[in-house]
Design an enzyme around this catalytic site. Structure first.
Site, PDB file in Angstrom:
ATOM      1  N   THR A   8       0.567  -1.486  -0.441  1.00 11.50           N
ATOM      2  CA  THR A   8       0.268  -0.335  -0.399  1.00 11.50           C
ATOM      3  C   THR A   8       0.997   1.334  -0.162  1.00 11.50           C
ATOM      4  O   THR A   8       1.959   1.675   0.395  1.00 11.50           O
ATOM      5  CB  THR A   8      -1.257  -0.009   1.172  1.00 11.50           C
ATOM      6  OG1 THR A   8      -1.928   0.996   1.791  1.00 11.50           O
ATOM      7  CG2 THR A   8       0.115   0.313   2.624  1.00 11.50           C
ATOM      8  N   HIS A  12      -2.337   6.263   6.313  1.00 12.83           N
ATOM      9  CA  HIS A  12      -3.107   5.625   7.455  1.00 12.83           C
ATOM     10  C   HIS A  12      -3.488   3.887   7.996  1.00 12.83           C
ATOM     11  O   HIS A  12      -3.683   3.591   8.500  1.00 12.83           O
ATOM     12  CB  HIS A  12      -4.061   6.270   7.071  1.00 12.83           C
ATOM     13  CG  HIS A  12      -4.697   7.928   6.694  1.00 12.83           C
ATOM     14  ND1 HIS A  12      -4.442   8.689   8.368  1.00 12.83           N
ATOM     15  CD2 HIS A  12      -4.788   8.583   6.111  1.00 12.83           C
ATOM     16  CE1 HIS A  12      -4.522  10.075   7.455  1.00 12.83           C
ATOM     17  NE2 HIS A  12      -4.405   9.986   6.264  1.00 12.83           N
ATOM     18  N   LYS A  13      -3.274   3.432   6.640  1.00 17.86           N
ATOM     19  CA  LYS A  13      -3.919   1.814   6.705  1.00 17.86           C
ATOM     20  C   LYS A  13      -2.252   1.553   7.598  1.00 17.86           C
ATOM     21  O   LYS A  13      -2.280   0.613   8.098  1.00 17.86           O
ATOM     22  CB  LYS A  13      -3.448   1.341   4.895  1.00 17.86           C
ATOM     23  CG  LYS A  13      -4.607   1.505   4.883  1.00 17.86           C
ATOM     24  CD  LYS A  13      -5.572   1.062   3.391  1.00 17.86           C
ATOM     25  CE  LYS A  13      -6.341   0.829   2.815  1.00 17.86           C
ATOM     26  NZ  LYS A  13      -6.638   0.228   1.730  1.00 17.86           N
ATOM     27  N   ASP A  69      -7.811  -5.573   0.317  1.00 17.27           N
ATOM     28  CA  ASP A  69      -8.996  -4.145  -0.565  1.00 17.27           C
ATOM     29  C   ASP A  69     -10.006  -4.361   0.952  1.00 17.27           C
ATOM     30  O   ASP A  69     -10.558  -5.078   1.383  1.00 17.27           O
ATOM     31  CB  ASP A  69      -8.943  -4.328  -1.006  1.00 17.27           C
ATOM     32  CG  ASP A  69      -9.353  -3.727  -2.145  1.00 17.27           C
ATOM     33  OD1 ASP A  69      -9.680  -2.831  -2.240  1.00 17.27           O
ATOM     34  OD2 ASP A  69     -10.615  -4.063  -3.398  1.00 17.27           O
ATOM     35  N   PHE A 148     -10.355   8.242   8.061  1.00 15.44           N
ATOM     36  CA  PHE A 148     -10.150   8.974   7.466  1.00 15.44           C
ATOM     37  C   PHE A 148     -11.360   8.460   6.298  1.00 15.44           C
ATOM     38  O   PHE A 148     -11.827   7.470   6.646  1.00 15.44           O
ATOM     39  CB  PHE A 148      -8.754   7.928   6.526  1.00 15.44           C
ATOM     40  CG  PHE A 148      -8.111   6.707   6.474  1.00 15.44           C
ATOM     41  CD1 PHE A 148      -9.268   6.105   4.903  1.00 15.44           C
ATOM     42  CD2 PHE A 148      -7.478   6.493   6.888  1.00 15.44           C
ATOM     43  CE1 PHE A 148      -8.436   4.782   5.559  1.00 15.44           C
ATOM     44  CE2 PHE A 148      -7.442   4.728   7.765  1.00 15.44           C
ATOM     45  CZ  PHE A 148      -7.882   4.460   6.822  1.00 15.44           C
ATOM     46  N   GLY A 149     -11.494   7.969   5.295  1.00 22.21           N
ATOM     47  CA  GLY A 149     -12.655   7.319   3.919  1.00 22.21           C
ATOM     48  C   GLY A 149     -13.391   7.900   5.203  1.00 22.21           C
ATOM     49  O   GLY A 149     -14.176   9.073   5.149  1.00 22.21           O
ATOM     50  N   ASP A 151     -15.342   7.131   7.481  1.00 26.62           N
ATOM     51  CA  ASP A 151     -15.229   7.247   9.093  1.00 26.62           C
ATOM     52  C   ASP A 151     -15.969   7.931   9.452  1.00 26.62           C
ATOM     53  O   ASP A 151     -16.874   7.157  10.339  1.00 26.62           O
ATOM     54  CB  ASP A 151     -13.883   7.734   9.627  1.00 26.62           C
ATOM     55  CG  ASP A 151     -12.640   6.350   9.366  1.00 26.62           C
ATOM     56  OD1 ASP A 151     -13.709   5.280   8.990  1.00 26.62           O
ATOM     57  OD2 ASP A 151     -12.316   5.749  10.196  1.00 26.62           O
ATOM     58  N   LYS A 171     -10.695   2.109  17.799  1.00 24.41           N
ATOM     59  CA  LYS A 171     -11.029   2.107  15.884  1.00 24.41           C
ATOM     60  C   LYS A 171     -10.181   0.691  15.934  1.00 24.41           C
ATOM     61  O   LYS A 171     -10.517  -0.582  15.595  1.00 24.41           O
ATOM     62  CB  LYS A 171     -10.432   3.181  14.554  1.00 24.41           C
ATOM     63  CG  LYS A 171     -11.325   2.144  13.666  1.00 24.41           C
ATOM     64  CD  LYS A 171     -10.249   3.059  12.418  1.00 24.41           C
ATOM     65  CE  LYS A 171     -11.151   2.776  11.218  1.00 24.41           C
ATOM     66  NZ  LYS A 171     -10.303   3.710  10.211  1.00 24.41           N
ATOM     67  N   HIS A 176     -13.091  -3.450  10.953  1.00 18.14           N
ATOM     68  CA  HIS A 176     -12.735  -4.851   9.795  1.00 18.14           C
ATOM     69  C   HIS A 176     -11.041  -4.856   9.398  1.00 18.14           C
ATOM     70  O   HIS A 176     -11.225  -5.991   9.824  1.00 18.14           O
ATOM     71  CB  HIS A 176     -13.772  -4.110   8.661  1.00 18.14           C
ATOM     72  CG  HIS A 176     -13.377  -2.840   7.690  1.00 18.14           C
ATOM     73  ND1 HIS A 176     -13.591  -1.393   9.152  1.00 18.14           N
ATOM     74  CD2 HIS A 176     -12.524  -2.452   7.035  1.00 18.14           C
ATOM     75  CE1 HIS A 176     -13.058  -0.474   8.516  1.00 18.14           C
ATOM     76  NE2 HIS A 176     -11.997  -1.264   7.399  1.00 18.14           N
TER      77      HIS A 176
END
Length: 193
Positions: A8, A12-13, A69, A148-149, A151, A171, A176
């Site tokens: 990636t 953030h990930k 993903d 992010f995204g 959230d 979190k 997930h």
């Protein structure tokens, strides 16, 4: 410490996963190994897209690696944005994606949604898949500034706050991605026995 590549460029990930695997593996991302290729996500499922990324890194860099993903699946939108979560509104980014979901959900009574992650691992020339899902509902307005995204509009079942209102630690206990990563971690530990 063994190295694993997380396929990636999403910082953030990377930060989330480094915290989850701290002290067990040194996690490198694509930038760390000099991979500047935008690996195409041409699959039709989260599993296919994750496997495309791990296959690319393993083939071109000969390193053990994993990729995820993930996306938001909204029941009232026929599980969209799904695999298109990161590019739902085209190239507009996180805020444009979030705003488009809110627009498409106007007047919808059914606010059920889930976040789904599939992690693909290539280790010792073998492929493995791990999945995590968290169910929740979509808020009608954004709340919180963390994460992010999507959230700020996703409220997990059993909670009165959104992902964006939680600390990263909170979190990471339920998300997930954390679920899928915990399955990956348990698998990696079982290999070391």
């Amino acid at each position: 410490m063994r190295e694993l590549v997380f396929a990636t460029n999403n910082q953030h990930k990377t930060v989330e996963v480094r915290q989850l695997l701290e002290g067990q593996y040194k996690i490198l991302n694509l930038g760390d190994i000099g991979c500047i290729t935008d690996i195409p996500e041409t699959g039709h499922t989260f599993a296919e897209n994750a496997a495309l990324k791990t296959s690319y890194v393993h083939l071109n860099y000969q390193m053990d690696c994993f990729a995820d993903d993930s996306g938001l699946e909204v029941e009232a939108l026929n599980n969209q944005p799904g695999i298109y979560s990161a590019r739902y509104a085209g190239t507009g980014g996180d805020m444009a994606n979030l705003q488009l979901v809110l627009k498409n959900m106007e007047g919808q009574a059914n606010r059920k949604a889930c976040f789904r992650t599939v992690v693909s691992l290539v280790q010792n020339n073998e492929n493995y898949l791990f999945e995590g899902v968290i169910n929740g509902t979509l808020r009608e307005e954004s709340a919180g500034v963390k994460g992010f995204g999507y959230d700020p509009i996703f409220q997990p079942d059993g909670y009165a706050i959104t992902f964006a209102e939680m600390s990263m630690q909170e979190k990471n206990e339920i998300s997930h991605r954390a679920q899928a990563m915990n399955k990956l971690i348990a698998f990696l530990k079982s290999l070391q026995v």
